[in-house]
Design a protein around this motif. Structure first.
Motif, mmCIF file in Angstrom:
data_model
loop_
_atom_site.group_PDB
_atom_site.id
_atom_site.type_symbol
_atom_site.label_atom_id
_atom_site.label_comp_id
_atom_site.label_asym_id
_atom_site.label_seq_id
_atom_site.Cartn_x
_atom_site.Cartn_y
_atom_site.Cartn_z
ATOM 1 N N ALA A 84 0.820 -1.215 0.000
ATOM 2 C CA ALA A 84 0.000 0.000 0.000
ATOM 3 C C ALA A 84 0.851 1.262 0.000
ATOM 4 O O ALA A 84 0.477 2.277 -0.608
ATOM 5 C CB ALA A 84 -0.936 -0.011 1.209
ATOM 6 N N PHE A 85 2.001 1.211 0.659
ATOM 7 C CA PHE A 85 2.850 2.399 0.734
ATOM 8 C C PHE A 85 3.599 2.673 -0.568
ATOM 9 O O PHE A 85 4.245 3.712 -0.689
ATOM 10 C CB PHE A 85 3.840 2.273 1.896
ATOM 11 N N ARG A 86 3.519 1.794 -1.534
ATOM 12 C CA ARG A 86 4.156 2.075 -2.820
ATOM 13 C C ARG A 86 3.523 3.303 -3.476
ATOM 14 O O ARG A 86 4.197 4.042 -4.197
ATOM 15 C CB ARG A 86 4.024 0.871 -3.758
ATOM 16 N N ASP A 87 2.242 3.526 -3.208
ATOM 17 C CA ASP A 87 1.519 4.614 -3.863
ATOM 18 C C ASP A 87 0.939 5.629 -2.891
ATOM 19 O O ASP A 87 0.204 6.528 -3.310
ATOM 20 C CB ASP A 87 0.365 4.044 -4.705
ATOM 21 N N ASN A 88 1.250 5.494 -1.593
ATOM 22 C CA ASN A 88 0.625 6.372 -0.599
ATOM 23 C C ASN A 88 1.635 6.773 0.470
ATOM 24 O O ASN A 88 2.448 5.956 0.901
ATOM 25 C CB ASN A 88 -0.549 5.650 0.078
ATOM 26 N N ASP A 89 1.546 8.034 0.894
ATOM 27 C CA ASP A 89 2.410 8.521 1.968
ATOM 28 C C ASP A 89 1.862 8.168 3.346
ATOM 29 O O ASP A 89 2.597 8.204 4.335
ATOM 30 C CB ASP A 89 2.572 10.036 1.872
ATOM 31 N N ALA A 90 0.567 7.861 3.421
ATOM 32 C CA ALA A 90 -0.061 7.462 4.682
ATOM 33 C C ALA A 90 -1.216 6.524 4.357
ATOM 34 O O ALA A 90 -1.807 6.597 3.275
ATOM 35 C CB ALA A 90 -0.564 8.680 5.457
ATOM 36 N N ILE A 91 -1.508 5.637 5.283
ATOM 37 C CA ILE A 91 -2.614 4.701 5.122
ATOM 38 C C ILE A 91 -3.318 4.548 6.461
ATOM 39 O O ILE A 91 -2.823 4.985 7.506
ATOM 40 C CB ILE A 91 -2.145 3.318 4.629
ATOM 41 N N ILE A 92 -4.475 3.913 6.421
ATOM 42 C CA ILE A 92 -5.157 3.474 7.639
ATOM 43 C C ILE A 92 -5.164 1.957 7.602
ATOM 44 O O ILE A 92 -5.546 1.358 6.597
ATOM 45 C CB ILE A 92 -6.596 4.008 7.696
ATOM 46 N N ILE A 93 -4.691 1.330 8.661
ATOM 47 C CA ILE A 93 -4.800 -0.119 8.743
ATOM 48 C C ILE A 93 -5.990 -0.462 9.632
ATOM 49 O O ILE A 93 -6.306 0.265 10.586
ATOM 50 C CB ILE A 93 -3.516 -0.800 9.252
ATOM 51 N N ALA A 94 -6.662 -1.549 9.282
ATOM 52 C CA ALA A 94 -7.884 -1.911 9.990
ATOM 53 C C ALA A 94 -7.983 -3.412 10.160
ATOM 54 O O ALA A 94 -7.511 -4.179 9.313
ATOM 55 C CB ALA A 94 -9.108 -1.401 9.229
ATOM 56 N N ASN A 95 -8.590 -3.826 11.257
ATOM 57 C CA ASN A 95 -8.932 -5.230 11.441
ATOM 58 C C ASN A 95 -10.070 -5.611 10.498
ATOM 59 O O ASN A 95 -10.864 -4.756 10.080
ATOM 60 C CB ASN A 95 -9.376 -5.487 12.885
ATOM 61 N N ASP A 96 -10.167 -6.899 10.216
ATOM 62 C CA ASP A 96 -11.254 -7.357 9.344
ATOM 63 C C ASP A 96 -12.560 -7.556 10.095
ATOM 64 O O ASP A 96 -13.572 -7.911 9.498
ATOM 65 C CB ASP A 96 -10.857 -8.657 8.625
ATOM 66 N N ASP A 97 -12.555 -7.317 11.416
ATOM 67 C CA ASP A 97 -13.760 -7.539 12.211
ATOM 68 C C ASP A 97 -14.205 -6.285 12.951
ATOM 69 O O ASP A 97 -14.694 -6.344 14.070
ATOM 70 C CB ASP A 97 -13.555 -8.693 13.196
ATOM 71 N N ILE A 98 -14.017 -5.121 12.294
ATOM 72 C CA ILE A 98 -14.502 -3.865 12.880
ATOM 73 C C ILE A 98 -15.603 -3.290 12.003
ATOM 74 O O ILE A 98 -15.756 -3.671 10.841
ATOM 75 C CB ILE A 98 -13.357 -2.847 13.096
ATOM 76 N N PHE A 121 -8.162 0.343 13.904
ATOM 77 C CA PHE A 121 -8.425 1.287 12.815
ATOM 78 C C PHE A 121 -7.499 2.454 13.089
ATOM 79 O O PHE A 121 -7.792 3.305 13.925
ATOM 80 C CB PHE A 121 -9.890 1.714 12.809
ATOM 81 N N ALA A 122 -6.336 2.465 12.414
ATOM 82 C CA ALA A 122 -5.282 3.385 12.823
ATOM 83 C C ALA A 122 -4.528 3.966 11.634
ATOM 84 O O ALA A 122 -4.131 3.236 10.717
ATOM 85 C CB ALA A 122 -4.302 2.660 13.748
ATOM 86 N N TRP A 123 -4.325 5.265 11.677
ATOM 87 C CA TRP A 123 -3.522 5.980 10.689
ATOM 88 C C TRP A 123 -2.049 5.776 10.976
ATOM 89 O O TRP A 123 -1.628 5.764 12.135
ATOM 90 C CB TRP A 123 -3.872 7.464 10.755
ATOM 91 N N ILE A 124 -1.244 5.643 9.917
ATOM 92 C CA ILE A 124 0.211 5.607 10.072
ATOM 93 C C ILE A 124 0.846 6.092 8.782
ATOM 94 O O ILE A 124 0.291 5.908 7.685
ATOM 95 C CB ILE A 124 0.728 4.203 10.460
ATOM 96 N N SER A 125 2.014 6.703 8.884
ATOM 97 C CA SER A 125 2.700 7.269 7.733
ATOM 98 C C SER A 125 3.735 6.302 7.173
ATOM 99 O O SER A 125 4.218 5.399 7.868
ATOM 100 C CB SER A 125 3.399 8.575 8.119
ATOM 101 N N ARG A 126 4.088 6.529 5.925
ATOM 102 C CA ARG A 126 5.173 5.758 5.317
ATOM 103 C C ARG A 126 6.483 5.999 6.063
ATOM 104 O O ARG A 126 7.289 5.081 6.251
ATOM 105 C CB ARG A 126 5.329 6.153 3.852
ATOM 106 N N GLU A 127 6.714 7.245 6.496
ATOM 107 C CA GLU A 127 7.937 7.582 7.221
ATOM 108 C C GLU A 127 8.111 6.687 8.439
ATOM 109 O O GLU A 127 9.203 6.162 8.690
ATOM 110 C CB GLU A 127 7.903 9.052 7.655
ATOM 111 N N ALA A 128 7.040 6.517 9.214
ATOM 112 C CA ALA A 128 7.124 5.678 10.408
ATOM 113 C C ALA A 128 7.332 4.221 10.040
ATOM 114 O O ALA A 128 8.167 3.516 10.638
ATOM 115 C CB ALA A 128 5.855 5.841 11.246
ATOM 116 N N PHE A 129 6.587 3.739 9.056
ATOM 117 C CA PHE A 129 6.662 2.334 8.684
ATOM 118 C C PHE A 129 8.023 1.966 8.112
ATOM 119 O O PHE A 129 8.502 0.849 8.297
ATOM 120 C CB PHE A 129 5.559 2.003 7.684
ATOM 121 N N GLU A 130 8.666 2.890 7.395
ATOM 122 C CA GLU A 130 9.981 2.594 6.835
ATOM 123 C C GLU A 130 11.032 2.433 7.919
ATOM 124 O O GLU A 130 12.048 1.771 7.719
ATOM 125 C CB GLU A 130 10.386 3.690 5.849
ATOM 126 N N LEU A 131 10.788 3.018 9.088
ATOM 127 C CA LEU A 131 11.711 2.868 10.215
ATOM 128 C C LEU A 131 11.442 1.599 11.016
ATOM 129 O O LEU A 131 12.372 0.900 11.432
ATOM 130 C CB LEU A 131 11.598 4.077 11.149
#
Length: 204
Positions: free
Chosen positions: A51-65, A122-132
């Motif tokens: 997902a981060f290939r095309d986005n600077d930030a994403i929201i990750i979510a559980n499949d049961d929310i 259900f949480a926002w996170i940036s590519r910057e954080a994930f790359e670290l």
């Protein structure tokens, strides 16, 4: 629009989650992948990397929310406000009704607020954080470890005003003893400083 990333292993709640997205956040893409590694950490790391290939930030979510009409609006408003005051932002996560105490909607705290760790239902996170820092290759405690590791890089985590209903552990099951024991070997080898806190054992 920021996408919502879900990794599933066949939860019967997924169709309800999808329906809530279609009803309350139709402008946001829902990216669903099938888990194939056998643990939350590796499965979500793979889905998030894509997902981060095309986005600077994403929201990750559980499949049961389940989203509410205001979930996305409140989360993204809080993201913008928090980013005005903090340069390094880690997770910004919604509250829920089946989640750790600090995120529980019944815990009458003032939000948004800064916390040490979150559960990324259900949480926002940036590519910057994930790359670290990525999730540990385990189910339980992988979110805690990622939060702590990001904090060592100066990132702060927050609980949002947003709310999602959580069916609760339909992915990894409700056998808490098994979930604890499954995570223990990796934690003991790679993060022994948490042994007393999580397993009642002292760091050797």
């Amino acid at each position: 629009m920021i996408p919502v990333v879900v990794c599933t292993i066949g939860s019967p709640a997924l169709p309800v989650m999808k329906a809530s997205m279609e009803a309350y956040a139709p402008e946001h893409r829902l990216l669903v992948t099938q888990g194939r590694f056998g643990n939350f950490g590796d499965d979500y790391n793979a889905a998030m990397t894509e997902a981060f290939r095309d986005n600077d930030a994403i929201i990750i979510a559980n499949d049961d929310i389940v989203l509410t009409p205001s979930t996305m609006k409140l989360l993204l408003e809080d993201v913008q406000e928090i980013k005005r005051h903090f340069q390094k932002v880690g997770f910004i996560a919604a509250r829920s009704d089946a989640v750790r105490p600090m995120q529980d909607i019944r815990n009458n705290i003032q939000v948004p607020c800064q916390v040490a760790e979150i559960s990324p239902l259900f949480a926002w996170i940036s590519r910057e954080a994930f790359e670290l820092v990525q999730f540990a290759p385990i189910n339980w405690f992988g979110d805690d470890i990622m939060c702590y590791d990001l904090a060592e890089h100066g990132f702060a985590h927050f609980i949002s005003r947003a709310y999602v209903h959580h069916a609760g552990s339909t992915s990894i099951g409700l056998d808490n003893e098994k979930n604890l024991n499954d995570a223990k070997p990796w934690v003991m080898e790679n993060r022994p400083e948490y042994a007393q806190q999580w397993f009642g054992e002292h760091n050797a």
